[in-house]
Design an enzyme around this catalytic site. Structure first.
Site, PDB file in Angstrom:
ATOM      1  N   HIS A 159      -9.800  -1.667  -3.968  1.00 32.08           N
ATOM      2  CA  HIS A 159      -9.099  -2.686  -3.387  1.00 32.08           C
ATOM      3  C   HIS A 159      -9.751  -4.034  -3.660  1.00 32.08           C
ATOM      4  CE1 HIS A 159      -7.234  -4.691   0.759  1.00 32.08           C
ATOM      5  NE2 HIS A 159      -6.235  -4.786  -0.703  1.00 32.08           N
ATOM      6  N   CYS A 185     -10.698  -7.133   4.492  1.00 29.40           N
ATOM      7  CA  CYS A 185     -11.551  -6.111   3.624  1.00 29.40           C
ATOM      8  C   CYS A 185     -11.526  -6.659   2.320  1.00 29.40           C
ATOM      9  CB  CYS A 185     -10.635  -5.161   3.638  1.00 29.40           C
ATOM     10  SG  CYS A 185      -8.800  -4.821   3.511  1.00 29.40           S
TER      11      CYS A 185
END
Length: 574
Positions: A134, A73
């Protein structure tokens, strides 16, 4: 008969209704976390209900060959935001550390990189990110927010710096570290024992004095326990954080209500833009399908896939909330809606009880963190834009999540400077049917900082070729690793494996490479040319930039208790 007034009004009317005064399109982008392409109804799943994601495909286009720039990710999202391979931005790892694991770590997407949110602002758009980030937080000091979404082009942010980790639930057995190192507690005790034995041996040989022996044992034991404290005991408390812009509003996050809060924030943002009529870019970055999987009670037990299926249906409900708001606010005809995932389903993901908590990647080989196999990088992607995309379209040509950057930049009327090396391509001509062949001749599939495969779409014919240089080192007889696959430990294919992805999308039957030497030669040359274009950068995912820093640790309240509740929604969704 034309009067003087009529003649005078003609240029005014032309000015008002000319294309240059047409309202710029709104942009709604939605990205899931670890969602497999086989999880969605419109991609063939009949065992779970995803009517809202399916609706986007029905009213727009389904992209069957849409690829992420990484099977993990953090690098994938960096490429999605910038339109650039992670290797260019420093978001590709050259070691085992391939994603951000601590909020209090200095690495992240450099703020000198240009995101599509920053491009949107130059075009007069309001911008918002709701959900997962993130891509780093503070860099040098607590709350300098160097990598914060507000410093990357987003006017408004409501979400969390890291991701939804296994540790964020209430089950103490659920731990990312324990998934990677299932014998962690034994290994911890072994390290302390070895430390005592080794230091004791030096003491008996009179190589160190007693006080130094005691100091080394105490210091070593403290260091080992500190790792355990930060990575196990307090991991949730230190990393499960919810922010509104730069204000820490909740610690730890109340997961069962989070999807409904994200949806509510998205709807509220759309309502605000309906009132002020400003063009906008909204990125909805959903919590699911990353673990810990926790949903509202009304979504529990609704299908045969357990907590994973519950979370999938809750996320689809959230997508529906955004779509319904666009309907109600009469925004459909002037809004591009795009839905995708950051990487494929995590095949190795299991709960503490052994239940499957990872996604399904359909016919495609492998999954999350598996390098360049398609199960980890072929995304369940759909797009709707009524002015250009014909309902029910199916795009089988290779496209990339990096294409969203130049595509929406063109739609917004923004100009991109030549100084930025953009790897994505404008795919609106392909989506609209005006072009039939992918704008990409080549794509390069990275695992960390290494190219593991090359994709090639010749300008003639129908085939898309994939040359696999390295393959995951799977457990014998299976297509999985222990928890994540190593990039450096991948198997070198000598000679490389060649697949025709049009006839063999599952990568089961390599083609005799000796019969296609010209194709292989062309692909290898393209790789060398691409590698020559990569400029040296500061690697943001190196261990030195990703280890926990106590002085960067955010805390709501008095350290180390660190606890607060988002008052805006407190008790609202119970």
């Amino acid at each position: 008969m034309f009067t003087f007034q009529t003649v005078f009004l003609i240029p005014v009317l032309l000015l008002v209704f000319s294309p240059s005064h047409a309202k710029p399109p709104n942009i709604v982008l939605m990205i899931a976390d670890d969602l497999g392409i086989g999880d969605i109804g419109c991609f063939g799943n009949t065992t779970v209900k995803t009517p809202n994601i399916d609706r986007i495909a029905k009213e727009g286009a389904k992209l069957t060959h849409h690829l992420s720039a990484s099977s993990l990710c953090t690098p994938s999202r960096a490429a999605f935001l910038t339109g650039r391979y992670p290797i260019r931005t420093g978001m590709a790892s050259r070691n085992f550390y391939r994603v951000s694991l601590f909020v209090a770590a200095p690495g992240g997407l450099p703020n000198n990189e240009t995101t599509y949110a920053e491009v949107a602002k130059t075009a007069g758009y309001k911008t918002a990110l709701i959900g997962k980030w993130h891509l780093g937080w503070s860099k040098n000091s607590l709350n300098d927010f160097d990598h914060h979404p507000n410093n990357q082009g987003f006017d408004y942010f409501y979400g969390y710096p890291l991701t939804n980790m296994k540790d964020f639930g209430d089950d103490p057995r659920e731990s990312l570290l324990l998934s990677i190192f299932p014998l962690w507690h034994y290994q911890l005790a072994t390290m302390v024992i070895l430390l005592i034995i080794t230091t004791g041996s030096f003491y008996r040989m009179k190589m160190i004095r007693l006080f130094l022996f005691v100091f080394l044992v105490a210091f070593g034991s403290l260091l080992v326990f500190s790792v355990h404290y930060v990575c196990i005991i307090r991991y949730k408390d230190f990393n499960s954080l919810l922010y509104r812009n730069t204000d820490l509003v909740e610690q730890p996050i109340e997961l069962p209500t989070l999807t409904r809060r994200l949806a509510a924030e998205g709807v509220e943002y759309l309502e605000d833009r309906s009132k002020d009529q400003d063009p906008f870019l909204l990125l909805m970055s959903w919590t699911h399908m990353h673990t810990f999987l926790d949903t509202a009670d009304k979504f529990k037990g609704r299908n045969k896939h357990g907590r994973y299926g519950d979370a999938l249906e809750e996320m689809d409900w959230g997508v529906g909330e955004i779509l319904n708001a666009l309907d109600r606010l009469n925004m459909v005809d002037n809004t591009l809606v795009y839905f995708t995932s950051d990487n494929g389903g995590h095949l190795e993901e299991r709960s503490a009880d052994g239940d499957v908590h990872g996604g399904y990647n359909g016919i495609y080989k492998g999954g999350k963190a598996h390098g360049a196999v398609d199960g980890g990088i072929r995304m369940p992607s759909v797009a709707r834009y009524p002015p250009s995309i014909r309902p029910g379209s199916v795009i089988d040509e290779q496209t990339s999540m990096m294409d969203i950057f130049p595509t929406i930049s063109k739609l917004m009327g923004a100009k991109l400077g030549n100084s930025i090396q953009i790897d994505g391509r404008n795919i609106m001509p392909l989506l609209s049917g005006n072009e039939k062949v992918s704008p990409h001749d080549f794509m390069f599939h990275y695992c960390g900082d290494e190219i593991h495969a090359i994709r090639y779409r010749p300008r003639d014919g129908t085939s898309t070729w994939k040359l696999v240089l390295k393959s995951p080192d799977y457990i014998p007889g299976k297509q999985v690793c222990l928890f994540v696959c190593s990039c450096k430990g991948a198997i070198v294919n000598d000679p490389p494996l060649l697949h025709d992805m049009t006839s063999d999308p599952s990568e089961k039957n390599p083609i005799d490479i000796t019969k296609h030497q010209s194709i292989v030669k062309t692909m290898l040359k393209a790789m060398k040319d691409h590698q020559a274009s990569i400029l040296p950068v500061d690697y943001q995912l190196d261990v030195s930039k990703q280890l926990w820093r106590p002085w960067l640790q955010p805390c709501c309240g008095t350290f180390p208790s660190c606890h607060c509740i988002d008052q805006k929604y407190h008790g609202k969704f119970r």
